[in-house]
Design a protein around this motif. Structure first.
Motif, PDB file in Angstrom:
ATOM      1  N   UNK A  37       0.471  -1.088   0.139  1.00 26.32           N
ATOM      2  CA  UNK A  37       0.092  -0.224  -0.543  1.00 26.32           C
ATOM      3  C   UNK A  37       1.083   1.074  -0.149  1.00 26.32           C
ATOM      4  N   UNK A  38       1.784   1.460   0.716  1.00 29.12           N
ATOM      5  CA  UNK A  38       2.802   2.413   0.869  1.00 29.12           C
ATOM      6  C   UNK A  38       3.634   3.239  -0.646  1.00 29.12           C
ATOM      7  N   UNK A  39       3.567   2.322  -1.505  1.00 32.14           N
ATOM      8  CA  UNK A  39       3.962   2.220  -2.686  1.00 32.14           C
ATOM      9  C   UNK A  39       3.270   3.787  -3.468  1.00 32.14           C
ATOM     10  N   UNK A  40       1.354   2.682  -3.796  1.00 34.94           N
ATOM     11  CA  UNK A  40       0.743   3.792  -4.014  1.00 34.94           C
ATOM     12  C   UNK A  40       0.491   5.225  -3.281  1.00 34.94           C
ATOM     13  N   UNK A  41       0.110   4.642  -2.091  1.00 37.31           N
ATOM     14  CA  UNK A  41       0.445   6.679  -1.225  1.00 37.31           C
ATOM     15  C   UNK A  41       1.840   7.245  -1.635  1.00 37.31           C
ATOM     16  N   UNK A  42       2.856   6.760  -1.795  1.00 35.10           N
ATOM     17  CA  UNK A  42       4.381   7.676  -1.395  1.00 35.10           C
ATOM     18  C   UNK A  42       3.821   8.083  -2.940  1.00 35.10           C
ATOM     19  N   UNK A  43       3.770   7.226  -3.827  1.00 38.49           N
ATOM     20  CA  UNK A  43       3.602   8.011  -5.682  1.00 38.49           C
ATOM     21  C   UNK A  43       2.312   9.516  -5.102  1.00 38.49           C
ATOM     22  N   UNK A  44       1.505   9.390  -5.172  1.00 42.43           N
ATOM     23  CA  UNK A  44       0.284  10.049  -4.584  1.00 42.43           C
ATOM     24  C   UNK A  44      -0.161  10.873  -3.242  1.00 42.43           C
ATOM     25  N   UNK A  45       1.141  11.110  -3.029  1.00 40.71           N
ATOM     26  CA  UNK A  45       1.143  11.906  -1.266  1.00 40.71           C
ATOM     27  C   UNK A  45       0.637  13.227  -2.097  1.00 40.71           C
ATOM     28  N   UNK A  46       1.457  14.448  -2.822  1.00 37.72           N
ATOM     29  CA  UNK A  46       1.059  15.401  -2.657  1.00 37.72           C
ATOM     30  C   UNK A  46      -0.332  15.800  -3.510  1.00 37.72           C
ATOM     31  N   UNK A  47      -0.650  14.466  -4.620  1.00 39.51           N
ATOM     32  CA  UNK A  47      -2.756  15.093  -4.598  1.00 39.51           C
ATOM     33  C   UNK A  47      -3.518  14.552  -3.354  1.00 39.51           C
ATOM     34  N   UNK A  76      -2.804   8.376   7.519  1.00 43.04           N
ATOM     35  CA  UNK A  76      -4.504   7.315   7.380  1.00 43.04           C
ATOM     36  C   UNK A  76      -4.902   7.398   6.264  1.00 43.04           C
ATOM     37  N   UNK A  77      -4.128   7.498   4.734  1.00 43.51           N
ATOM     38  CA  UNK A  77      -3.811   6.651   3.897  1.00 43.51           C
ATOM     39  C   UNK A  77      -3.736   5.387   3.839  1.00 43.51           C
ATOM     40  N   UNK A  78      -2.485   5.055   3.773  1.00 45.14           N
ATOM     41  CA  UNK A  78      -2.221   4.018   3.853  1.00 45.14           C
ATOM     42  C   UNK A  78      -2.789   3.121   5.223  1.00 45.14           C
ATOM     43  N   UNK A  79      -3.908   3.282   5.835  1.00 47.02           N
ATOM     44  CA  UNK A  79      -4.344   2.885   7.870  1.00 47.02           C
ATOM     45  C   UNK A  79      -5.629   2.391   7.062  1.00 47.02           C
ATOM     46  N   UNK A  80      -6.499   3.201   5.584  1.00 44.52           N
ATOM     47  CA  UNK A  80      -7.724   2.960   6.091  1.00 44.52           C
ATOM     48  C   UNK A  80      -7.405   1.980   3.967  1.00 44.52           C
ATOM     49  N   UNK A  81      -6.340   1.727   3.378  1.00 45.14           N
ATOM     50  CA  UNK A  81      -6.951   0.775   3.113  1.00 45.14           C
ATOM     51  C   UNK A  81      -6.036  -0.740   3.192  1.00 45.14           C
ATOM     52  N   UNK A  82      -4.932  -0.636   4.109  1.00 39.10           N
ATOM     53  CA  UNK A  82      -4.450  -1.515   4.609  1.00 39.10           C
ATOM     54  C   UNK A  82      -4.826  -2.562   5.334  1.00 39.10           C
TER      55      UNK A  82
END
Length: 409
Positions: free
Chosen positions: A96-106, A158-164
Motif C-alpha cells: 500500500x505504501x507504494x501507492x500512497x508515496x506515489x500520490x501523496x502530494x495529490x 491515514x491513507x495507508x491505514x484506510x487501505x491497509x
C-alpha cells in the motif's frame, strides 16, 4: 472460505496501478492462505508433538498460554507459521505504501479541498503531544504508526491505514471498513430504539471508519471522532466530507479530552482499548464517565477476554502480542473491565456485556443481509445486518451513567 468483498472507492482513497493492485491482492490472499491453511495445522502439531514433549520435559501437562508458547516456539511448523504471518503483515503495508508515496502530494491537496468543503470542525492543536505508548513503535507493524508526519498537512499514514486495514481484515469489515460502527448502531436500533443521543464521541477513531455510521443512523447528532494521530484525523475529516457527512474530528487523547463535563450522550470506541496501556485504559474509562451526561451510555467494542477461552486459543490470539507489535494485546484481555467501569463511577447494575458474561460482535460483512450491492447503495444504508452474537470475534462492554437523581443521592 475467503471473503470476496472489495473495498469501495471514495474520493480520497489512494488509487493503485494494475501492478500495485496485484501486489495488494497477493498480500491479502497470502494472509488468507495463512489463516485458512497454515493456522489449522497448529492444533494437531500441538496435540501430537508439542504437548507430549512439554509433559515429558516438565512432568505435567501445559497449564496456560505461556506454557503452550514455551513449547510451540521450538517447533519448526510453528516457526514457519509465525514467520509467514509476520512477512505477510509487512508485505501488506509495503504494497500500500507504494501507492500512497506515489500520490501523496495529490492526496494532501485533495484532503485540503474536501475539508474546506464541509462545515464540520477539524481541530489539531499545535502543541498536542501523543502518548508514548503509541509513538514508541509502529503498532501492528504499520510503518510510521498513527502519528508520523513527513510534510505539512500530511495524510500519509491515514491513507495507508484506510487501505491497509481492509487488506489486514481480508475484507471482513465490509467495503467501507465500517462493520464495527454499523454493528453498534444495529445494537442500539434493536435494543434501545428510544435512545436518541444528541452528541456522540468516538474515542480512538483513526480515520473514522466506525465513526461515520453514527452520523448516518443519528443524522441530527453532533458527532466527534478523536485520535492521537494528527494525520489520521486530518484524513478522516476529508474522508467524511467525501461521503457528504458532517462529522467533527480532533487530535486528542481519550485519557484527557477538552470537552466539558456531561457533554455527550454516547461515548464509543472500536478496537481502541488493546492499543492503550495498563495505566491508560482506566483513565479512558474515567474520562468517558466524566464527559457523559446522566443516563448516557458508554460502549467499547474490542477483543474478547481470555478467561472464556481455552488456553490453546489464548495462545493463538496472543501471537499478535509477540509478532505484530501489539504489546498490550494480551495484557488487556486479562483485565477486569467491569471492575474498572465500576471503579470510575458506573453502577455495577448498569455495566454489562451484552450476553453475560461477555458479548462478541458478529462481522456484519459476513452476515446474512449485508450484500456488496447494499453496501454500495449509499442512499439506502442497510443497518439490518451485524450485531453482537456469540461466536464472533469482539467483546462489547456496555455501561450507562446513573441518572441525575441517582447521582445526587
Amino acid at each position: 472460505m475467503l471473503n470476496t468483498f472489495q473495498q469501495a472507492s471514495h474520493q480520497i482513497l489512494p488509487q493503485a496501478t494494475a501492478d500495485e493492485a496485484a501486489r495488494q491482492e497477493f498480500a491479502k490472499s497470502f494472509k488468507g492462505f495463512i489463516q485458512s491453511t497454515l493456522l489449522p495445522g497448529l492444533t494437531p502439531v500441538y496435540n501430537t508433538r508439542v504437548a507430549k514433549a512439554f509433559e515429558k520435559e516438565h512432568g505435567r501437562a501445559p497449564q496456560d498460554r505461556r506454557d503452550i508458547r514455551s513449547g510451540m516456539v521450538k517447533d519448526f511448523y510453528f516457526q514457519h507459521y509465525a514467520a509467514s504471518n509476520r512477512i505477510a503483515q509487512e508485505l501488506l503495508w509495503e504494497s500500500v505504501n507504494v501507492s500512497v508515496d506515489r500520490q501523496l502530494p495529490e492526496l494532501i491537496e485533495r484532503a485540503r479541498e474536501l475539508s474546506a468543503s464541509t462545515k464540520a470542525k477539524l481541530v489539531i492543536p499545535e502543541d498536542f503531544v501523543p502518548p508514548r505508548y503509541v509513538t514508541a513503535f509502529d503498532i501492528h507493524c504499520m510503518p510510521g504508526g498513527y502519528c508520523s508526519e513527513v510534510t505539512k498537512d500530511d495524510v500519509a499514514v491515514g491513507a495507508l491505514y484506510d487501505r491497509g486495514v481492509f487488506l489486514y481484515s481480508m475484507g471482513y469489515t465490509g467495503p467501507n471498513n465500517d462493520d464495527m460502527g454499523r454493528s453498534v448502531c444495529n445494537y442500539l436500533r434493536r435494543h434501545a430504539p428510544d435512545f436518541k443521543p444528541r452528541r456522540i464521541l468516538d474515542m480512538g477513531c483513526t480515520v473514522g471508519h466506525s465513526t461515520l455510521p453514527y452520523k448516518e443512523y443519528f443524522p441530527d447528532a453532533e458527532i466527534w471522532g478523536i485520535d492521537v494521530g494528527a494525520p489520521c484525523v486530518r484524513y478522516a475529516h476529508a474522508r467524511a466530507a467525501g461521503f457528504g457527512l458532517e462529522v467533527n474530528f480532533a487530535a486528542m487523547n481519550a485519557e484527557e479530552t477538552t470537552f466539558e463535563d456531561g457533554y455527550f450522550d454516547l461515548v464509543v470506541s472500536h478496537i481502541l482499548l488493546h492499543e492503550t496501556s495498563g495505566k491508560a485504559m482506566p483513565r479512558v474509562f474515567a474520562e468517558a464517565h466524566r464527559v457523559l451526561a446522566p443516563g448516557g451510555m458508554m460502549i467499547h467494542a474490542d477483543l474478547p477476554p481470555f478467561d472464556l477461552m481455552d488456553p490453546f486459543t489464548q495462545f493463538i490470539l496472543d501471537n499478535e502480542t509477540w509478532y505484530n507489535n501489539e504489546p498490550f494485546w494480551g495484557a488487556m484481555r486479562d483485565m477486569d473491565q467491569i471492575a474498572l467501569a465500576e471503579k470510575v463511577g458506573f453502577d455495577r447494575s448498569a455495566v454489562k456485556f451484552d450476553t453475560a458474561p461477555m458479548a462478541v460482535m458478529e462481522f456484519a460483512a459476513a452476515a446474512e443481509g449485508y450484500s456488496q450491492q447494499a453496501a454500495e447503495d449509499v442512499a439506502e444504508r442497510d443497518f439490518t445486518a451485524g450485531e453482537f452474537a456469540p461466536g464472533g470475534g469482539w467483546e462489547v462492554l456496555i455501561a450507562r451513567k446513573a441518572e441525575a437523581a441517582a447521582l445526587a443521592a
